[in-house]
Write an enzyme that holds these catalytic residues in place. Sequence first.
Site, short mmCIF file in Angstrom:
data_model
loop_
_atom_site.label_atom_id
_atom_site.label_comp_id
_atom_site.label_asym_id
_atom_site.label_seq_id
_atom_site.Cartn_x
_atom_site.Cartn_y
_atom_site.Cartn_z
N GLU A 289 0.70 -1.20 -0.04
CA GLU A 289 -0.29 -0.10 -0.11
C GLU A 289 0.87 1.24 -0.01
OE1 GLU A 289 -3.10 0.08 3.08
OE2 GLU A 289 -4.31 -0.94 1.91
N HIS A 310 8.09 -26.55 -1.67
CA HIS A 310 7.60 -27.64 -2.38
C HIS A 310 6.07 -27.24 -3.20
CE1 HIS A 310 9.53 -30.66 -0.11
NE2 HIS A 310 9.73 -29.73 0.70
N LYS A 424 -14.26 0.05 -3.99
CA LYS A 424 -15.30 0.24 -2.96
C LYS A 424 -16.19 0.94 -3.71
CE LYS A 424 -12.29 0.94 1.19
NZ LYS A 424 -11.68 1.96 2.10
O1 PA5 Z 1 -3.91 0.89 5.85
C1 PA5 Z 1 -4.85 1.15 5.74
O2 PA5 Z 1 -5.06 2.39 5.63
C2 PA5 Z 1 -5.87 0.17 5.52
O3 PA5 Z 1 -5.50 -1.00 5.15
C3 PA5 Z 1 -6.89 0.32 6.46
O4 PA5 Z 1 -6.16 -0.03 7.79
C4 PA5 Z 1 -8.05 -0.53 6.18
O5 PA5 Z 1 -8.68 -0.25 4.97
C5 PA5 Z 1 -9.19 -0.62 7.21
O6 PA5 Z 1 -9.51 0.79 7.43
P1 PA5 Z 1 -10.31 1.26 8.72
O7 PA5 Z 1 -9.83 1.11 10.03
O8 PA5 Z 1 -10.89 2.67 8.42
O9 PA5 Z 1 -11.55 0.34 9.04
#
Ligand code: PA5
Length: 448
Positions: A289, A310, A424
């Site tokens: 990310e 494996h 989303k």
């Molecule tokens: O790193 C990030 O920002 C995302 O992976 C969030 O942690 C994830 O989408 C969950 O989001 P939230 O804590 O708002 O539910």
Amino acid sequence: MENIKLNIENAFPFVSKDSVNAYASKVKECMDKLHKGTGLGNDFLGWLNLPSSITEKFMDEVIAVANDLRSRCEVVVVAGIGGSYLGARSVIDALSNYFGWLQQDKKNPVIVFAGNNIGEDYLAELSAYLKGKEFGIINISKSGTTTETALAFRILKTQLENQCGKAEAKNRIVAVTDAAKGALRKLSTQEGYRTFVIPDNVGGRFSVLTPVGLLPIAVAGFDIKKLVAGAQDAEKFCGADVPFEKNPAAIYAAVRNELYKSGKKIEILVNYHPKLHYIGEWWKQLYGESEGKDLKGIFPAAVDYSTDLHSMGQWVQEGERTIFETVISIKSPKYKVEVPSDAENLDGLNFLAGKRVDQVNKMAELGVTLAHIDGKVPNLHVEMPELNEYYIGQLFYFFEKACGISGYLLGVNPFNQPGVEAYKKNMFALLGKPGYEKETEAIKARLK
Ligand code: PA5
């Protein structure tokens, strides 16, 4: 006290020492940007000095709530996704007895996870498992609006209230969310749940040392003070004042960027211990990310060796040469298991008699490393002296710091994740979420 150790010697057949050392000044610039807050995403730098800012008092507050949940619950469901669950899960999986759930005399509540998928059967089976059990819920969502987590919470909350009554359910639900914004904050205030705050300036994937990670880890019975102490020490040895050649975060960021430039587009995080599987998942999110944007970024993958030798071993040894490996190795295991001698030796294993299983594992590790180097796979190595809270704390901070530097070296904003919104938007449009009317129309037209 030893520290985790980074060894990059086995990257040098593929990139030169000089080319990696040449990063020193660029790394310093990136480090300065982080510490002065002058780089991209500078409103999300709360993780940088987080370990040293955590007080004993705060950890005691977290532990007090954790102990209350422990006293009320035989099972605690941790609901969260991405950065709101992977850190806690990685520590709990790494430190729990693998077969602990089979033991009768449980000292600790069983921790299960939800809200990280939308599998109907998963939720049905979880509900069935929780039926008749004294359970509680830690609901974790920074935005407070994440569909996967909110959906699971709605179902679990209903079941909990039906099983133990609304009044006791309030004692068994703890929310971790934004200080003021989001549906979960509103709901918690209205229902009177205990809450912990995720600081505004700490993004999900950097939040394991906030209550997002600390609360579930404490509920599971692990020592969050040692975890934080490890991160605090790593904050020092990865600090801006530590010279490039002695700073593991700086070196790791430099070498992986140089490998990337040389055509190594995929980094595989390797472990030789199944308990580290979720550390790999946490690391994949952190780097994926943070760096995968603007049509750039190393693709982070993870494998569990020797299991995956494996299945994936053939590809790693002889597939397209665009990969490098970063191995996390544990120097000393917690237990000792020796290979017994056998008078018949029908399995031909007497050459191992008297040796520890870990010796076999370490020779597998060395043998694989050499074979992969021969197969033109550069190999970075991170050694943890032991698998415990303290060294996991060091590892977390080391990877976070290196990630911040590495993202800046790559020229991206390591602290946003705009790409995650695309799915989303489509999902909400398809489900007819209020506010998405235009998108719904467009997506219906597209699917005709
Ligand atoms: O790193 C990030 O920002 C995302 O992976 C969030 O942690 C994830 O989408 C969950 O989001 P939230 O804590 O708002 O539910």
